[in-house]
Design a protein around this motif. Structure first.
Motif, PDB file in Angstrom:
ATOM      1  N   PRO A 127      10.918  94.244  24.857  1.00 37.26           N
ATOM      2  CA  PRO A 127      12.259  94.824  24.735  1.00 37.26           C
ATOM      3  C   PRO A 127      12.509  95.970  25.712  1.00 37.26           C
ATOM      4  O   PRO A 127      13.670  96.293  25.972  1.00 37.26           O
ATOM      5  CB  PRO A 127      12.314  95.296  23.282  1.00 37.26           C
ATOM      6  CG  PRO A 127      10.906  95.429  22.855  1.00 37.26           C
ATOM      7  CD  PRO A 127      10.126  94.427  23.623  1.00 37.26           C
ATOM      8  N   LEU A 128      11.453  96.575  26.282  1.00 43.93           N
ATOM      9  CA  LEU A 128      11.654  97.661  27.244  1.00 43.93           C
ATOM     10  C   LEU A 128      10.484  97.646  28.226  1.00 43.93           C
ATOM     11  O   LEU A 128       9.323  97.689  27.817  1.00 43.93           O
ATOM     12  CB  LEU A 128      11.732  99.012  26.529  1.00 43.93           C
ATOM     13  CG  LEU A 128      12.404 100.172  27.282  1.00 43.93           C
ATOM     14  CD1 LEU A 128      12.881 101.248  26.308  1.00 43.93           C
ATOM     15  CD2 LEU A 128      11.508 100.790  28.329  1.00 43.93           C
ATOM     16  N   GLU A 129      10.803  97.584  29.521  1.00 48.11           N
ATOM     17  CA  GLU A 129       9.733  97.493  30.529  1.00 48.11           C
ATOM     18  C   GLU A 129      10.163  98.131  31.841  1.00 48.11           C
ATOM     19  O   GLU A 129      11.348  98.187  32.186  1.00 48.11           O
ATOM     20  CB  GLU A 129       9.364  96.029  30.768  1.00 48.11           C
ATOM     21  CG  GLU A 129      10.511  95.187  31.290  1.00 48.11           C
ATOM     22  CD  GLU A 129      10.148  93.707  31.431  1.00 48.11           C
ATOM     23  OE1 GLU A 129       8.978  93.413  31.755  1.00 48.11           O
ATOM     24  OE2 GLU A 129      11.039  92.854  31.230  1.00 48.11           O
ATOM     25  N   PHE A 130       9.156  98.614  32.588  1.00 46.57           N
ATOM     26  CA  PHE A 130       9.306  99.120  33.946  1.00 46.57           C
ATOM     27  C   PHE A 130       8.483  98.225  34.862  1.00 46.57           C
ATOM     28  O   PHE A 130       7.296  97.992  34.602  1.00 46.57           O
ATOM     29  CB  PHE A 130       8.803 100.566  34.047  1.00 46.57           C
ATOM     30  CG  PHE A 130       9.688 101.578  33.378  1.00 46.57           C
ATOM     31  CD1 PHE A 130      10.559 102.368  34.118  1.00 46.57           C
ATOM     32  CD2 PHE A 130       9.644 101.749  31.996  1.00 46.57           C
ATOM     33  CE1 PHE A 130      11.372 103.306  33.509  1.00 46.57           C
ATOM     34  CE2 PHE A 130      10.445 102.691  31.373  1.00 46.57           C
ATOM     35  CZ  PHE A 130      11.323 103.467  32.123  1.00 46.57           C
ATOM     36  N   TYR A 131       9.109  97.769  35.942  1.00 42.85           N
ATOM     37  CA  TYR A 131       8.394  96.845  36.825  1.00 42.85           C
ATOM     38  C   TYR A 131       8.860  97.019  38.273  1.00 42.85           C
ATOM     39  O   TYR A 131       9.904  97.609  38.552  1.00 42.85           O
ATOM     40  CB  TYR A 131       8.580  95.390  36.371  1.00 42.85           C
ATOM     41  CG  TYR A 131       9.996  94.873  36.436  1.00 42.85           C
ATOM     42  CD1 TYR A 131      10.473  94.178  37.553  1.00 42.85           C
ATOM     43  CD2 TYR A 131      10.881  95.048  35.358  1.00 42.85           C
ATOM     44  CE1 TYR A 131      11.767  93.695  37.614  1.00 42.85           C
ATOM     45  CE2 TYR A 131      12.179  94.564  35.408  1.00 42.85           C
ATOM     46  CZ  TYR A 131      12.615  93.889  36.534  1.00 42.85           C
ATOM     47  OH  TYR A 131      13.907  93.415  36.586  1.00 42.85           O
ATOM     48  N   VAL A 132       8.041  96.475  39.184  1.00 49.24           N
ATOM     49  CA  VAL A 132       8.334  96.475  40.622  1.00 49.24           C
ATOM     50  C   VAL A 132       8.613  95.047  41.044  1.00 49.24           C
ATOM     51  O   VAL A 132       7.947  94.096  40.605  1.00 49.24           O
ATOM     52  CB  VAL A 132       7.154  97.055  41.431  1.00 49.24           C
ATOM     53  CG1 VAL A 132       7.351  96.808  42.928  1.00 49.24           C
ATOM     54  CG2 VAL A 132       6.994  98.536  41.164  1.00 49.24           C
ATOM     55  N   ARG A 133       9.596  94.911  41.923  1.00 44.03           N
ATOM     56  CA  ARG A 133       9.890  93.623  42.534  1.00 44.03           C
ATOM     57  C   ARG A 133      10.338  93.896  43.964  1.00 44.03           C
ATOM     58  O   ARG A 133      11.329  94.583  44.181  1.00 44.03           O
ATOM     59  CB  ARG A 133      10.968  92.880  41.770  1.00 44.03           C
ATOM     60  CG  ARG A 133      11.066  91.414  42.139  1.00 44.03           C
ATOM     61  CD  ARG A 133      11.789  90.605  41.078  1.00 44.03           C
ATOM     62  NE  ARG A 133      11.474  89.195  41.204  1.00 44.03           N
ATOM     63  CZ  ARG A 133      11.488  88.334  40.201  1.00 44.03           C
ATOM     64  NH1 ARG A 133      11.786  88.759  38.984  1.00 44.03           N
ATOM     65  NH2 ARG A 133      11.196  87.073  40.398  1.00 44.03           N
TER      66      ARG A 133
END
Length: 344
Positions: A127-133
């Motif tokens: 439900p809540l995430e931090f990511y790199v793309r």
């Protein structure tokens, strides 16, 4: 002795009172990962507590992933730490941590999660995430079909400081998030569902990425703190820089030894009544009458006893008076002589 023991007990309680709003720290200042509940890692060397790259204190976490790292036989490759926080529905918490992507972090356009609050269920995006793309960092709320509320350029070699406020609720009218990045509000308070149904969440920190990514990658984390107030997680403002001192005023130029002195024009000489030579009693002296010279200004300014013509006009006035008197006397004598002649 009893009083000393009581005093020591009170002193030992002071730190707990001072940090009453901090409910948990995962900042690795223990020198290991014992603050965390457990790990999901293929090897101890994938989650290392290090001292050479830190944001605060003495220690930080270095999380490394190689292709094929799959400790739980699930999708993707990972090495993560877990803290089973189990925040209750309708509770509000603040979270602080710092993350650094080193200069050699590889570029890839597939997902790479570095922090997430995962639901208790086994599968699916959290439900809540931090990511790199690619070359950007993202925060997404609501799972794979949720909303990306924040993006920012990925700056390798620089620490990113995060402060996150969350009210946990599956009701979009009650739940909300707010995000600070490097001491600036980048996501204002935004209403959104932060839980899936009645499932509680737990924290995962490290690196979790698409299993198609080949290069080895590492990321650093430091200073994780969970608190009930913003003051406990927000870094203090930087002190204002001291004003630059004003440059000194240039010294006045001094003339050289060979420079000629500046010549000033002669002031005109003005004679005032106090400085002008005076005659005696304001009347021309006999010596002046004999010499035929008149004092300066005799044709203009009046003397102090003159009635009109200056000091030289006084004898003329006296002579005129004598002539008038003689004429009058002559006139009076003529009638008298005429009367005497008639009597004869």
């Amino acid at each position: 002795m009893t009083q000393l023991l009581r005093l020591a007990a009170l002193v030992s309680l002071i730190p707990s009172f001072a940090s009453a709003d901090v409910v948990w720290k995962g900042d690795f200042e223990t020198g290991n990962t014992s603050q965390w509940t457990r790990s999901q890692s293929v090897s101890n060397n994938r989650l290392q507590v290090v001292t050479d790259v830190v944001r605060e204190g003495r220690y930080a976490l270095k999380a490394t992933v190689r292709q094929g790292d799959d400790p739980i036989n699930a999708s993707g490759n990972r090495n993560e730490l877990l803290y089973i926080s189990q925040e209750k529905a309708d509770s509000t918490w603040y979270y602080k941590w710092s993350t650094l992507f080193p200069a050699d972090y590889p570029l890839d356009d597939r997902w790479q999660v570095f922090a997430q609050w995962h639901q208790e269920g086994c599968c699916g995006s959290p439900p809540l995430e931090f990511y790199v793309r690619g070359e950007e960092m993202h925060m997404r709320v609501g799972g794979v079909n949720g909303k990306v509320l924040w993006t920012a350029p990925l700056k390798r070699g620089d620490w990113s400081d995060f402060v996150l406020q969350v009210k946990w609720s599956s009701d979009a009218k009650k739940g909300f998030v707010q995000l600070w990045h490097n001491n600036e509000v980048v996501v204002p308070k935004t209403s959104i569902a932060t839980q899936f149904g009645k499932e509680m969440n737990y924290l995962k920190l490290g690196l979790y990425r698409d299993d198609a990514i080949r290069p080895e990658a590492s990321v650093y984390h430091d200073g994780f703190t969970m608190a009930s107030t913003l003051e406990e997680v927000m870094p203090p403002p930087a002190p204002a820089p001291a004003p630059a001192p004003e440059p000194p005023l240039p010294a006045p130029e001094q003339p050289g030894e060979d420079a000629p002195a500046e010549e000033l024009p002669d002031a005109p000489i003005v004679q005032t009544p106090e400085t002008r030579p005076q005659t005696r009693w304001g009347i021309t002296t006999p010596e002046e009458l004999l010499s035929g010279e008149r004092p300066p200004g005799a044709d203009g300014a009046q003397g102090c006893n003159a009635s009109g013509g200056g000091a030289a006009g006084v004898p003329i006035t006296v002579a005129a008076g004598l002539l008038s008197f003689a004429a009058l006397f002559t006139r009076r004598r003529k009638p008298a002589r005429a009367r005497a002649h008639a009597k004869r």
